[in-house]
Write a protein that holds these residues in place. Structure first.
Motif, PDB file in Angstrom:
ATOM      1  N   ILE A   2       0.753  -1.062  -0.188  1.00 44.01           N
ATOM      2  CA  ILE A   2       0.197   0.080   0.411  1.00 44.01           C
ATOM      3  C   ILE A   2       1.011   1.123   0.312  1.00 44.01           C
ATOM      4  CG2 ILE A   2      -1.549   1.507   1.292  1.00 44.01           C
ATOM      5  CD1 ILE A   2      -2.925  -1.415   2.727  1.00 44.01           C
ATOM      6  N   ASN A   3       0.478   1.862  -0.624  1.00 43.84           N
ATOM      7  CA  ASN A   3       1.146   3.446  -1.358  1.00 43.84           C
ATOM      8  C   ASN A   3       0.633   4.735  -0.434  1.00 43.84           C
ATOM      9  OD1 ASN A   3       2.886   5.596  -1.847  1.00 43.84           O
ATOM     10  ND2 ASN A   3       1.919   5.926  -3.587  1.00 43.84           N
ATOM     11  N   PHE A   4       1.857   5.097   1.059  1.00 42.36           N
ATOM     12  CA  PHE A   4       0.467   5.815   1.482  1.00 42.36           C
ATOM     13  C   PHE A   4       1.725   6.971   1.516  1.00 42.36           C
ATOM     14  CE2 PHE A   4       0.314   1.613   4.572  1.00 42.36           C
ATOM     15  CZ  PHE A   4      -0.746   2.372   4.494  1.00 42.36           C
ATOM     16  N   GLU A   5       0.886   8.355   0.051  1.00 42.32           N
ATOM     17  CA  GLU A   5       1.102   9.341  -0.115  1.00 42.32           C
ATOM     18  C   GLU A   5       1.184  10.653   0.616  1.00 42.32           C
ATOM     19  OE1 GLU A   5      -1.956   8.319   0.180  1.00 42.32           O
ATOM     20  OE2 GLU A   5      -2.725   7.855  -2.326  1.00 42.32           O
ATOM     21  N   SER A   6       3.012  11.037   0.916  1.00 41.09           N
ATOM     22  CA  SER A   6       3.443  11.993   1.934  1.00 41.09           C
ATOM     23  C   SER A   6       2.558  13.358   1.734  1.00 41.09           C
ATOM     24  CB  SER A   6       4.676  12.946   1.279  1.00 41.09           C
ATOM     25  OG  SER A   6       4.388  12.628   0.236  1.00 41.09           O
ATOM     26  N   GLN A   7       1.676  13.298   0.797  1.00 33.81           N
ATOM     27  CA  GLN A   7       1.134  14.477   0.849  1.00 33.81           C
ATOM     28  C   GLN A   7      -0.593  14.417   1.414  1.00 33.81           C
ATOM     29  OE1 GLN A   7      -1.639  14.916  -2.419  1.00 33.81           O
ATOM     30  NE2 GLN A   7      -2.442  17.359  -1.836  1.00 33.81           N
ATOM     31  N   TYR A   8      -0.907  12.992   2.458  1.00 35.96           N
ATOM     32  CA  TYR A   8      -1.861  12.517   3.166  1.00 35.96           C
ATOM     33  C   TYR A   8      -1.919  12.030   4.488  1.00 35.96           C
ATOM     34  CZ  TYR A   8      -4.860  13.959  -0.662  1.00 35.96           C
ATOM     35  OH  TYR A   8      -5.533  14.659  -1.886  1.00 35.96           O
ATOM     36  N   PHE A   9      -0.320  11.639   4.497  1.00 31.88           N
ATOM     37  CA  PHE A   9       0.127  10.592   5.449  1.00 31.88           C
ATOM     38  C   PHE A   9       1.655  11.487   5.716  1.00 31.88           C
ATOM     39  CE2 PHE A   9      -2.990   8.203   2.692  1.00 31.88           C
ATOM     40  CZ  PHE A   9      -4.007   8.135   4.124  1.00 31.88           C
ATOM     41  N   GLN A  10       1.627  10.336   7.375  1.00 32.42           N
ATOM     42  CA  GLN A  10       2.992  10.934   7.914  1.00 32.42           C
ATOM     43  C   GLN A  10       3.466   9.751   8.770  1.00 32.42           C
ATOM     44  OE1 GLN A  10       3.234  13.614  11.086  1.00 32.42           O
ATOM     45  NE2 GLN A  10       4.742  13.190  12.012  1.00 32.42           N
ATOM     46  N   LYS A  11       4.695   9.129   8.052  1.00 29.64           N
ATOM     47  CA  LYS A  11       4.940   7.698   9.028  1.00 29.64           C
ATOM     48  C   LYS A  11       5.285   8.171  10.168  1.00 29.64           C
ATOM     49  CE  LYS A  11       7.790   3.972   8.370  1.00 29.64           C
ATOM     50  NZ  LYS A  11       6.533   3.253   8.780  1.00 29.64           N
ATOM     51  N   LEU A  12       4.974   7.312  11.733  1.00 31.90           N
ATOM     52  CA  LEU A  12       5.167   7.376  12.452  1.00 31.90           C
ATOM     53  C   LEU A  12       4.506   6.440  13.499  1.00 31.90           C
ATOM     54  CD1 LEU A  12       4.695   9.785  14.925  1.00 31.90           C
ATOM     55  CD2 LEU A  12       2.696  10.102  14.879  1.00 31.90           C
ATOM     56  N   GLY A  62       2.068   1.865  10.283  1.00 36.01           N
ATOM     57  CA  GLY A  62       2.982   2.836  10.823  1.00 36.01           C
ATOM     58  C   GLY A  62       2.527   4.003  10.136  1.00 36.01           C
ATOM     59  N   TYR A  63       1.036   4.302   9.655  1.00 32.66           N
ATOM     60  CA  TYR A  63       1.813   5.502   9.624  1.00 32.66           C
ATOM     61  C   TYR A  63       0.259   6.721  10.252  1.00 32.66           C
ATOM     62  CZ  TYR A  63       4.103   4.977   5.763  1.00 32.66           C
ATOM     63  OH  TYR A  63       5.201   4.326   4.939  1.00 32.66           O
ATOM     64  N   LYS A  64       0.339   8.381  10.108  1.00 28.96           N
ATOM     65  CA  LYS A  64      -0.844   9.122  11.119  1.00 28.96           C
ATOM     66  C   LYS A  64      -1.490   9.941   9.385  1.00 28.96           C
ATOM     67  CE  LYS A  64      -1.121  13.310  14.057  1.00 28.96           C
ATOM     68  NZ  LYS A  64      -1.936  13.888  13.370  1.00 28.96           N
ATOM     69  N   ILE A  65      -2.625   9.942   9.796  1.00 29.69           N
ATOM     70  CA  ILE A  65      -3.245  10.594   8.945  1.00 29.69           C
ATOM     71  C   ILE A  65      -3.317  12.053   8.910  1.00 29.69           C
ATOM     72  CG2 ILE A  65      -5.404  11.020   9.719  1.00 29.69           C
ATOM     73  CD1 ILE A  65      -5.579  10.610   6.106  1.00 29.69           C
ATOM     74  N   ARG A  66      -2.902  12.931   8.072  1.00 28.11           N
ATOM     75  CA  ARG A  66      -2.422  14.320   8.114  1.00 28.11           C
ATOM     76  C   ARG A  66      -4.144  15.098   8.067  1.00 28.11           C
ATOM     77  NH1 ARG A  66       2.444  16.134   7.293  1.00 28.11           N
ATOM     78  NH2 ARG A  66       3.824  14.334   6.332  1.00 28.11           N
ATOM     79  N   SER A  67      -4.407  15.826   9.034  1.00 27.28           N
ATOM     80  CA  SER A  67      -5.615  16.794   8.537  1.00 27.28           C
ATOM     81  C   SER A  67      -5.384  17.431   7.599  1.00 27.28           C
ATOM     82  CB  SER A  67      -6.124  17.349   9.896  1.00 27.28           C
ATOM     83  OG  SER A  67      -6.795  17.987   9.932  1.00 27.28           O
TER      84      SER A  67
END
Length: 134
Positions: A2-12, A62-67
């Motif tokens: 799964i690709n977690f786009e950096s515009q929407y997700f932060q690795k955490l 391992g990702y957090k959604i960006r608001s």
């Protein structure tokens, strides 16, 4: 993968306690939806529980959604990808659109039948997610 786009997700890297708290909050909302006889309450808390479930599963990856604009769409997309359930995109997005119409345009009131169908869908999604959560 799964690709977690950096515009929407932060690795955490979340601690298990944090993820457990997210899950507790999602289950709390689901319980409110299940125990209410008011269609709007059933709908609102079902939708919130679905979004929070997505946050739980994304955190487990391992990702957090960006608001940011469109972040609920991205949560639903990732929830679909993680669980492999196309209904999430269809019904989840329908719920999101109806919630937005009610919130921003003041023009949507969910009926008893629809609210129970949405709740049933969300409960099924929680059941399908159980293997990913535990």
């Amino acid at each position: 993968m799964i690709n977690f786009e950096s515009q929407y997700f932060q690795k955490l890297a979340f601690k298990e306690e944090q993820i457990s708290q997210f899950l507790k909050s999602a289950l709390h909302d689901l319980k409110i939806a299940e125990s209410s006889d008011i269609p709007d309450v059933v709908f609102k808390f079902s939708y919130d529980a679905l979004i929070k479930l997505g946050i739980v599963l994304i955190a487990k990856k391992g990702y957090k959604i960006r608001s940011t604009t469109g972040h609920h769409v991205k949560i639903l997309e990732k929830l679909n990808q993680i669980l492999g359930d196309e209904d999430i995109l269809v019904l989840g997005n329908k719920m999101r659109q109806e919630r937005n119409f009610n919130l921003y345009d003041g023009g949507f009131f969910v009926g008893e039948k629809d609210s129970r169908e949405y709740l049933s869908f969300v409960k099924k999604t929680f059941e399908n997610a159980d293997i990913h959560i535990r």
